[in-house]
Design an enzyme around this catalytic site. Structure first.
Site, PDB file in Angstrom:
ATOM      1  N   GLY A   1      46.908  50.714  37.054  1.00 17.09           N
ATOM      2  CA  GLY A   1      46.257  50.842  35.759  1.00 17.09           C
ATOM      3  C   GLY A   1      46.628  49.698  34.831  1.00 17.09           C
ATOM      4  O   GLY A   1      47.458  48.843  35.169  1.00 17.09           O
TER       5      GLY A   1
ATOM      6  N   GLY B   1      46.771  34.258  18.401  1.00 16.87           N
ATOM      7  CA  GLY B   1      46.298  34.771  17.119  1.00 16.87           C
ATOM      8  C   GLY B   1      47.146  35.953  16.665  1.00 16.87           C
ATOM      9  O   GLY B   1      47.458  36.835  17.466  1.00 16.87           O
TER      10      GLY B   1
ATOM     11  N   LYS C   1      34.712  39.394  42.423  1.00 14.89           N
ATOM     12  CA  LYS C   1      33.384  39.485  43.046  1.00 14.89           C
ATOM     13  C   LYS C   1      33.144  38.300  43.967  1.00 14.89           C
ATOM     14  O   LYS C   1      32.506  38.430  45.013  1.00 14.89           O
ATOM     15  CB  LYS C   1      32.276  39.552  42.000  1.00 14.89           C
TER      16      LYS C   1
ATOM     17  N   ALA D   1      45.149  53.611  44.402  1.00 13.89           N
ATOM     18  CA  ALA D   1      43.808  53.522  45.015  1.00 13.89           C
ATOM     19  C   ALA D   1      42.752  53.667  43.932  1.00 13.89           C
ATOM     20  O   ALA D   1      41.776  54.391  44.071  1.00 13.89           O
ATOM     21  CB  ALA D   1      43.628  54.594  46.090  1.00 13.89           C
ATOM     22  N   GLY D   2      42.972  52.982  42.798  1.00 14.47           N
ATOM     23  CA  GLY D   2      41.963  52.941  41.739  1.00 14.47           C
ATOM     24  C   GLY D   2      40.968  51.843  42.073  1.00 14.47           C
ATOM     25  O   GLY D   2      40.890  51.364  43.221  1.00 14.47           O
ATOM     26  N   VAL D   3      40.228  51.428  41.059  1.00 13.11           N
ATOM     27  CA  VAL D   3      39.168  50.440  41.287  1.00 13.11           C
ATOM     28  C   VAL D   3      39.757  49.132  41.822  1.00 13.11           C
ATOM     29  O   VAL D   3      39.260  48.556  42.801  1.00 13.11           O
ATOM     30  CB  VAL D   3      38.394  50.202  39.972  1.00 13.11           C
ATOM     31  N   ILE D   4      40.841  48.665  41.207  1.00 16.46           N
ATOM     32  CA  ILE D   4      41.432  47.391  41.624  1.00 16.46           C
ATOM     33  C   ILE D   4      42.007  47.501  43.032  1.00 16.46           C
ATOM     34  O   ILE D   4      41.777  46.632  43.878  1.00 16.46           O
ATOM     35  CB  ILE D   4      42.514  46.929  40.621  1.00 16.46           C
TER      36      ILE D   4
ATOM     37  N   HIS E   1       7.525  49.627  47.685  1.00 19.27           N
ATOM     38  CA  HIS E   1       7.931  49.921  49.046  1.00 19.27           C
ATOM     39  C   HIS E   1       7.834  48.655  49.880  1.00 19.27           C
ATOM     40  O   HIS E   1       6.850  47.932  49.758  1.00 19.27           O
ATOM     41  CB  HIS E   1       7.001  50.981  49.656  1.00 19.27           C
TER      42      HIS E   1
HETATM   43  P1  NAD Z   1      43.053  52.800  37.776  1.00 15.69           P
HETATM   44  O1  NAD Z   1      43.502  53.606  36.630  1.00 15.69           O
HETATM   45  O2  NAD Z   1      41.606  52.734  38.128  1.00 15.69           O
HETATM   46  O3  NAD Z   1      43.843  53.266  39.093  1.00 15.69           O
HETATM   47  C1  NAD Z   1      45.257  53.297  39.198  1.00 15.69           C
HETATM   48  C2  NAD Z   1      45.650  54.273  40.280  1.00 15.69           C
HETATM   49  O4  NAD Z   1      47.053  54.150  40.510  1.00 15.69           O
HETATM   50  C3  NAD Z   1      45.390  55.718  39.918  1.00 15.69           C
HETATM   51  O5  NAD Z   1      44.571  56.304  40.914  1.00 15.69           O
HETATM   52  C4  NAD Z   1      46.781  56.340  39.848  1.00 15.69           C
HETATM   53  O6  NAD Z   1      46.819  57.669  40.300  1.00 15.69           O
HETATM   54  C5  NAD Z   1      47.582  55.440  40.781  1.00 15.69           C
HETATM   55  N1  NAD Z   1      49.043  55.405  40.513  1.00 15.69           N
HETATM   56  C6  NAD Z   1      49.654  55.276  39.305  1.00 15.69           C
HETATM   57  N2  NAD Z   1      51.007  55.246  39.457  1.00 15.69           N
HETATM   58  C7  NAD Z   1      51.255  55.351  40.781  1.00 15.69           C
HETATM   59  C8  NAD Z   1      52.456  55.382  41.597  1.00 15.69           C
HETATM   60  N3  NAD Z   1      53.680  55.261  41.054  1.00 15.69           N
HETATM   61  N4  NAD Z   1      52.333  55.526  42.939  1.00 15.69           N
HETATM   62  C9  NAD Z   1      51.095  55.613  43.503  1.00 15.69           C
HETATM   63  N5  NAD Z   1      49.940  55.592  42.790  1.00 15.69           N
HETATM   64  C10 NAD Z   1      50.005  55.454  41.452  1.00 15.69           C
HETATM   65  O7  NAD Z   1      43.635  51.337  37.487  1.00 15.69           O
HETATM   66  P2  NAD Z   1      43.367  49.929  38.173  1.00 15.69           P
HETATM   67  O8  NAD Z   1      42.714  50.065  39.498  1.00 15.69           O
HETATM   68  O9  NAD Z   1      44.670  49.222  38.083  1.00 15.69           O
HETATM   69  O10 NAD Z   1      42.330  49.274  37.180  1.00 15.69           O
HETATM   70  C11 NAD Z   1      42.685  49.045  35.818  1.00 15.69           C
HETATM   71  C12 NAD Z   1      41.490  49.112  34.908  1.00 15.69           C
HETATM   72  O11 NAD Z   1      40.608  48.047  35.163  1.00 15.69           O
HETATM   73  C13 NAD Z   1      40.720  50.399  35.075  1.00 15.69           C
HETATM   74  O12 NAD Z   1      40.442  50.936  33.822  1.00 15.69           O
HETATM   75  C14 NAD Z   1      39.458  49.982  35.765  1.00 15.69           C
HETATM   76  O13 NAD Z   1      38.343  50.760  35.380  1.00 15.69           O
HETATM   77  C15 NAD Z   1      39.291  48.519  35.343  1.00 15.69           C
HETATM   78  N6  NAD Z   1      38.611  47.810  36.409  1.00 15.69           N
HETATM   79  C16 NAD Z   1      37.300  48.026  36.608  1.00 15.69           C
HETATM   80  C17 NAD Z   1      36.648  47.408  37.661  1.00 15.69           C
HETATM   81  C18 NAD Z   1      35.194  47.675  37.883  1.00 15.69           C
HETATM   82  O14 NAD Z   1      34.550  48.156  36.969  1.00 15.69           O
HETATM   83  N7  NAD Z   1      34.659  47.407  39.061  1.00 15.69           N
HETATM   84  C19 NAD Z   1      37.342  46.591  38.535  1.00 15.69           C
HETATM   85  C20 NAD Z   1      38.689  46.404  38.315  1.00 15.69           C
HETATM   86  C21 NAD Z   1      39.323  47.020  37.253  1.00 15.69           C
END
Ligand code: NAD
Length: 473
Positions: free
Chosen positions: A276, A120, A56, A187-190, A449
């Site tokens: 992930g 631990g 952040k 293209a997940g959250v991270i 408002h």
């Molecule tokens: P994620 O599960 O959100 O996304 C991983 C993505 O990688 C998925 O969309 C998946 O389809 C893709 N993927 C997997 N293997 C692949 C491959 N071989 N080739 C191409 N794409 C592939 O995981 P993340 O983004 O690593 O985040 C990890 C965890 O941390 C999640 O549970 C997330 O919710 C948490 N997190 C949350 C926040 C937030 O709340 N803002 C921020 C960061 C992380």
């Protein structure tokens, strides 16, 4: 040493469990083994040291950098050449992290929690062995043990991590130079948050995502809108692209992937693997402890985070459910209250999710796709931030707010926001759903408002085609 409660793990699930247990007048120790790159111990786990907080900090700084370059002139603010001082940006990030992790020690002290740094390990009979950095060990005896050991990034065998060219999300928060070409797997959250940071600071960013659609867990109206914004930022997101391997060649990384067009190759300077996270239990359970672990490595628990072993509990990323700091925190607090004999539950149906991109994305409850699949009749109301005076004044009029409401009893089933401060705005929806407010309750609530929160109000009115500041469709 004897304690009422020993918590293993001092991240966002473990340290609140320890503090609440101490507030409940129990004697508590919290053991944590997190070590930073410089070898120093720190409480706070991934969230404070290598996740939520440092990301952040960089999201804020990089967004300001981009806005200074592209937006200030619109406000009539003229600046000279805008240049990046990445070292200063990183120094600020590190100092925020240091303050926050130091804050946990202060909280421990004031609550009377004994913080211990070292590894631990749960032994049979509710004992916890603590191994310090110098190898010395100490055995603690506890009436109750709470496991809160978190998660660790998943690594791909064919994409060998070296911490320099092929990196994880923690490394990618500490780059000391802006990579010219940055590849991200996932293209997940991270992937989206880190991709945004480095794109704003000047990298050419390509994200390879195996799934055919972006953010499959989000409401798809919002996800589609998000994809448009990410493209506008310049993120090159390749959907349906599965990575088969990567090789470091000199100063570059060659990534091989396959998508609908066939085999593809991508050459980048740094490659972030963000596919992930998996539960972290390495070296945790000594033989004979008999704590159940499922096929994916999660410690098995019931809805109150009890494991199969009496007086052993587990909370946070190491157990089922979304890997979110706030979910872990509530579980930690619930367990500490239950240990003290108090009633406590976690409402798993009302957990907000936030993605801290620009615009931000936030939601709570069911997506429209989930409601549709459930067969329940529903109504949808939405309101665009383009019609919000406050969002316009902020030069942040992108996105919209969407409320899904039940036809039978007017229950709010889901709220989905993409837009300015979505992560803050979702709080109102979470509270409404936690208190079982109806859509009409939201409609009858006065919103100041001009504020962004009016978008939620107008969306609730739009559910019944009674929005005032937008055309009802
Ligand atoms: P994620 O599960 O959100 O996304 C991983 C993505 O990688 C998925 O969309 C998946 O389809 C893709 N993927 C997997 N293997 C692949 C491959 N071989 N080739 C191409 N794409 C592939 O995981 P993340 O983004 O690593 O985040 C990890 C965890 O941390 C999640 O549970 C997330 O919710 C948490 N997190 C949350 C926040 C937030 O709340 N803002 C921020 C960061 C992380």
């Amino acid at each position: 040493m004897n304690f009422d409660v020993v918590v293993i793990g001092g991240g966002p699930a473990g340290y609140p469990a320890a503090i609440r247990a101490a507030q409940n007048k129990l004697s508590v120790a919290c053991v944590d083994e997190w070590k930073n790159f410089d070898g120093s111990y720190a409480f706070g786990g991934t969230c404070l040291n290598a996740g939520c907080i440092p990301s952040k900090a960089l999201l804020e700084s990089s967004e300001l950098f981009l806005r200074a370059k592209e937006e200030f002139a619109i406000h009539g603010i003229k600046l000279g050449d805008i240049t990046l001082d990445l070292a200063a940006m990183q120094k600020r990030r590190a100092s925020i992290v240091k303050t926050m992790t130091g804050g946990i020690l202060a909280l421990f002290k004031s609550n009377g929690v004994v913080g211990m740094q070292g590894h631990g390990r749960l032994l049979p009979g509710n004992q916890v062995e603590v191994t310090a950095a110098d190898g010395t060990t100490l055995v603690l005896t506890a009436k109750d043990v709470v496991i809160a050991t978190g998660s660790t990034p998943i690594r791909l065998k064919t994409v060998p991590h070296d911490g320099v060219r092929i990196v994880d999300s923690w490394n990618a928060l500490e780059f000391d130079a802006v990579p010219k070409r940055l590849g991200v797997i996932g293209a997940g959250v991270i992937g989206l948050e880190l991709g945004s940071v480095w794109r704003r600071l000047g990298s050419e960013v390509t994200i390879l995502e195996a799934a055919p659609q972006l953010l499959p867990m989000a409401d798809q109206t919002i996800a589609k809108e998000a994809l448009r914004h990410f493209k506008k930022l310049g993120l090159d997101i390749k959907l349906g692209a599965t990575v088969s391997g990567a090789t470091v060649k000199g100063d570059a990384v060659e990534v091989e992937y396959a998508d609908a067009k066939g085999a593809g190759k991508l050459t980048v300077d740094k490659l972030v693997v963000a596919v992930g996270r998996r539960p972290f239990t390495a070296g945790l359970l000594a033989e004979g402890t008999e704590v159940g672990v499922d096929a994916r490595g999660f410690i098995t628990v019931d809805e109150h985070c009890r494991t199969n072993v009496a007086h052993v509990w587990a909370v946070g990323d190491v157990v089922r459910g979304p890997m979110l700091a706030h979910k872990g925190k509530e579980e930690g607090v619930m367990v500490a209250d239950r240990i003290a004999g108090k009633a406590a539950d976690v409402n798993y149906k009302v957990i907000p999710a936030v993605i801290y991109t620009a615009p931000e994305i936030a939601w709570v409850g069911q997506t429209e796709e989930e409601v549709k699949a459930s067969g329940r009749a529903y109504k949808v109301g939405s309101f665009p931030f383009a019609a919000s005076g406050r969002a316009r004044a902020m030069e942040a009029a992108q996105g919209s707010t969407k409320i899904i409401s039940a036809v039978d009893n007017d229950d709010i089933l889901g709220v989905h926001i993409i837009g300015p401060m979505a992560g803050e705005l979702i709080g109102e929806a979470v509270l409404a759903m936690e208190y079982s407010a109806s859509t009409e309750d939201l409609q009858r609530t006065i919103h100041a408002h001009p504020t962004l929160s009016e978008a939620l109000h107008e969306a609730s009115l739009a559910v019944d085609k009674r929005a005032i500041d937008a055309i009802n469709r």
